[in-house]
Design an enzyme around this catalytic site. Structure first.
Site, mmCIF file in Angstrom:
data_model
loop_
_atom_site.group_PDB
_atom_site.id
_atom_site.type_symbol
_atom_site.label_atom_id
_atom_site.label_comp_id
_atom_site.label_asym_id
_atom_site.label_seq_id
_atom_site.Cartn_x
_atom_site.Cartn_y
_atom_site.Cartn_z
ATOM 1 N N GLU A 198 -7.937 -6.579 5.146
ATOM 2 C CA GLU A 198 -6.999 -7.373 4.343
ATOM 3 C C GLU A 198 -6.285 -8.450 5.168
ATOM 4 O O GLU A 198 -5.692 -9.355 4.594
ATOM 5 C CB GLU A 198 -6.030 -6.468 3.559
ATOM 6 C CG GLU A 198 -4.910 -5.908 4.341
ATOM 7 C CD GLU A 198 -3.940 -5.029 3.529
ATOM 8 O OE1 GLU A 198 -4.095 -4.844 2.324
ATOM 9 O OE2 GLU A 198 -2.999 -4.528 4.168
ATOM 10 N N GLY A 217 -6.032 -3.844 -6.795
ATOM 11 C CA GLY A 217 -6.975 -2.781 -6.427
ATOM 12 C C GLY A 217 -6.314 -1.414 -6.454
ATOM 13 O O GLY A 217 -6.902 -0.425 -6.909
ATOM 14 N N SER A 265 -12.405 1.376 0.452
ATOM 15 C CA SER A 265 -11.790 2.656 0.838
ATOM 16 C C SER A 265 -10.940 3.219 -0.293
ATOM 17 O O SER A 265 -10.622 4.409 -0.296
ATOM 18 C CB SER A 265 -10.905 2.439 2.066
ATOM 19 O OG SER A 265 -9.831 1.561 1.727
ATOM 20 N N GLN A 266 -10.543 2.358 -1.224
ATOM 21 C CA GLN A 266 -9.624 2.797 -2.277
ATOM 22 C C GLN A 266 -10.240 3.846 -3.197
ATOM 23 O O GLN A 266 -9.515 4.608 -3.839
ATOM 24 C CB GLN A 266 -9.150 1.591 -3.101
ATOM 25 C CG GLN A 266 -8.237 0.662 -2.301
ATOM 26 C CD GLN A 266 -7.904 -0.618 -3.029
ATOM 27 O OE1 GLN A 266 -8.582 -1.013 -3.975
ATOM 28 N NE2 GLN A 266 -6.860 -1.311 -2.581
ATOM 29 N N SER A 311 0.830 -1.209 0.000
ATOM 30 C CA SER A 311 0.000 0.000 0.000
ATOM 31 C C SER A 311 0.863 1.257 0.000
ATOM 32 O O SER A 311 0.577 2.225 -0.709
ATOM 33 C CB SER A 311 -0.930 -0.009 1.218
ATOM 34 O OG SER A 311 -1.887 -1.039 1.063
ATOM 35 N N ARG A 364 1.339 3.949 -3.156
ATOM 36 C CA ARG A 364 1.026 5.374 -2.921
ATOM 37 C C ARG A 364 2.235 6.250 -3.252
ATOM 38 O O ARG A 364 2.107 7.302 -3.868
ATOM 39 C CB ARG A 364 0.618 5.580 -1.471
ATOM 40 C CG ARG A 364 -0.850 5.245 -1.217
ATOM 41 C CD ARG A 364 -1.113 5.218 0.276
ATOM 42 N NE ARG A 364 -2.499 4.986 0.586
ATOM 43 C CZ ARG A 364 -3.123 3.805 0.459
ATOM 44 N NH1 ARG A 364 -2.467 2.768 -0.011
ATOM 45 N NH2 ARG A 364 -4.398 3.679 0.779
ATOM 46 N N ARG A 369 -3.950 -14.027 -0.557
ATOM 47 C CA ARG A 369 -4.194 -14.226 0.881
ATOM 48 C C ARG A 369 -4.932 -15.549 1.158
ATOM 49 O O ARG A 369 -4.834 -16.084 2.261
ATOM 50 C CB ARG A 369 -4.922 -13.022 1.475
ATOM 51 C CG ARG A 369 -4.078 -11.757 1.358
ATOM 52 C CD ARG A 369 -4.413 -10.686 2.335
ATOM 53 N NE ARG A 369 -3.947 -9.393 1.845
ATOM 54 C CZ ARG A 369 -2.718 -8.895 2.029
ATOM 55 N NH1 ARG A 369 -1.818 -9.561 2.712
ATOM 56 N NH2 ARG A 369 -2.398 -7.708 1.536
ATOM 57 N N ARG A 391 -14.462 -6.750 -9.746
ATOM 58 C CA ARG A 391 -14.154 -5.855 -8.610
ATOM 59 C C ARG A 391 -14.834 -4.496 -8.831
ATOM 60 O O ARG A 391 -14.754 -3.914 -9.916
ATOM 61 C CB ARG A 391 -12.635 -5.688 -8.459
ATOM 62 C CG ARG A 391 -11.939 -7.023 -8.179
ATOM 63 C CD ARG A 391 -10.560 -6.839 -7.622
ATOM 64 N NE ARG A 391 -10.601 -6.328 -6.258
ATOM 65 C CZ ARG A 391 -9.534 -6.068 -5.517
ATOM 66 N NH1 ARG A 391 -8.335 -6.252 -6.019
ATOM 67 N NH2 ARG A 391 -9.662 -5.630 -4.290
#
Ligand SMILES: O=C(O)C1=C[C@@H](OP(=O)(O)O)[C@@H](O)[C@H](O)C1
Ligand SMILES: C=C(OP(=O)(O)O)C(=O)O
Length: 452
Positions: free
Chosen positions: A333, A103, A179-180, A30, A34, A408, A131
């Site tokens: 996650e 994502g 939230s993305q 993440s 970013r 995962r 998605r």
């Protein structure tokens, strides 16, 4: 559909004694993605060190390259990457962006395409077509984009045509599915002319730490942000072509969510697992992990490391406790890793606030319930989560476990295999989405080889 023989599956190794391992975890997915975006939105080169190199970050680097950003990988160290934004801050139009199943790529890169000199086409894995994308694209439409869906409306693939000029304004979306969407809009808003306010209109907002991460990273890049998560409102100063200003060099924290299978192994297999460089302060949801593991029954020690950040040392206890009714919405996650531990708990767990996991890499609630049932455990989907009931360990048995192209779900299966003989895992290679060499790291953890 491709079928695999048993020989093509991965035999999950069992823990044949208490673990005693130190595992160094690669950079955060993440944060890496970013920083790559924030560097691309700036006007000077930025050197990122400790960057995660895995499928998701390589897709991000590929997306940036397609849009005219120069990403130079240090030939001596692939985790050091210098990002050179395009002159004048204008991205190259006419690009095709492959989002894979990431994502962060499908929700963050459309923002960059808003600043391109022509339309951009977004596509991805077939599984990515399920998605959710619509709320983000509605937000971008409010900022002047035109979206042409090439498949099913509201999903990949699509073409984004940018506005002539990005002007800040108030944008309202329902971000309850991810939230993305909010993070993607916040990142872009740094480059608008004038301020942008983003308002979330839905009932539920998952993964608040990930939104806090976006806010903190923007601030690190010199952008003023007013965050009011309680009122579901965020305002970003638009810096126009001045863009973002990350420091010349940025070090990426280890991925604390990817630490979860290894630290969780100390509870399932017994013994001790340590992860060095645990940040003193973090916005990663994995920062909540030590507290969760203590509640489940582990002993957690933050061992000072002299100069740098401490080492997080987790010791498995006598028992694994169920969580009862527990809200995991801040840290969706890590649910698969928590669920793997709870399969061995002495009491029930009802994990709530995670209905949005149905839109992750796969429908994770369905996948977890199916795979726990497959090995003789007891689990069922709830409206907003997952219930796991205790089953004596001798009733659990080996099986070939499915992973649904979900990294995962693959690490979840490996965790189960620590205690249950005869677990084989289909497509263990899917872990490369966020971990370059999970099978090797797992083997070295079990062998007690110090990876610190
Ligand atoms: O912004 C991010 O980097 C992420 C946000 C979360 O997404 P959701 O809010 O869709 O769960 C998380 O699950 C994902 O792995 C990474
Ligand atoms: C949900 C996840 O990934 P993504 O960034 O693709 O949403 C995840 O890594 O658990």
């Amino acid at each position: 559909m491709v079928t695999m023989t048993v020989e093509e599956t991965w035999a999950a190794p069992q823990a044949d004694g208490p673990l005693e391992a130190t595992v160094t975890i690669p950079g955060s997915k993440s944060l890496s993605n970013r920083y790559l975006i924030l560097a691309a939105l700036g006007s000077r080169p930025v050197r990122l060190t400790g960057l995660l190199r895995s499928r998701d970050t390589d897709l991000m680097i590929g997306a940036l390259a397609a849009l005219g950003v120069d990403c130079r990988v240090d030939p001596n160290k692939a985790t050091n990457v210098t990002v050179i934004p395009p002159a004048g801050g204008r991205f190259r139009g006419g690009a095709r962006v492959d989002c894979g199943l990431a994502g962060t790529v499908m929700r963050f890169v459309p923002g960059l395409a808003m600043l391109a000199d022509g339309p951009t086409r977004f596509d991805g894995d077939e599984q990515a077509y399920r998605r959710p994308m619509r709320p983000l694209l509605e937000g971008l439409t409010q900022l002047g984009a035109r979206i042409e869906y090439l498949g099913q409306e509201g999903f990949l693939p699509f073409v984004l045509t940018p506005p002539d000029r990005l002007v800040g304004r108030e944008v309202t979306i329902d971000s309850s599915a991810s939230s993305q969407f909010i993070s993607g809009l916040l990142l872009l808003a740094a480059r608008a002319d004038g301020p942008t306010t983003i308002v979330h209109s839905g009932q539920h907002l998952p993964s608040l730490p990930h939104i806090a991460m976006t806010v903190e990273d923007l601030r690190q890049a010199g952008v003023r942000v007013q965050a009011n998560p309680d009122r579901c409102r965020w305002s970003v100063e638009g810096r126009g072509t001045a863009g973002t200003g990350l420091p010349d060099q940025v070090q990426v924290e280890p991925d604390l969510s990817n630490a979860a299978p290894f630290l969780g192994a100390a509870l399932i297999g017994g013994g001790q697992v340590s992860v060095p460089n645990w940040p003193d302060h973090t916005t990663q949801p994995g920062g909540l992990l030590p507290g969760y593991l203590e509640t489940i029954g582990a002993q957690v020690d933050m061992v000072p490391d002299g100069q740098g950040s401490p080492t997080c040392r987790v010791t498995g206890g006598e028992a694994i406790h169920g969580l009862g009714d527990f809200d995991l919405s801040p840290a969706g996650e890590i649910v698969p890793s928590i669920a793997a531990i709870l399969v061995f708990a002495d009491g029930p767990s009802r994990l709530h606030g995670i209905g949005h996991l149905r839109g992750h890499e796969t429908n994770r609630l369905k996948a977890l319930a199916t795979e726990i049932t497959r090995i003789g455990g007891q689990a069922r989907e709830l409206d907003d989560g997952l219930a796991i009931e205790p089953v004596p360990v001798h009733r659990l048995h080996g099986a070939v476990m499915e992973t649904y192209a979900d990294h995962r779900m693959a690490t979840f299966a490996a965790m189960i295999g620590l205690r249950i003989p005869g677990i084989r895992v289909r497509n263990i290679g899917t872990t490369a989405k966020t971990m370059p060499d999970f099978p090797g790291m797992w083997k070295r953890m079990l062998a007690g080889e110090d990876q610190g």
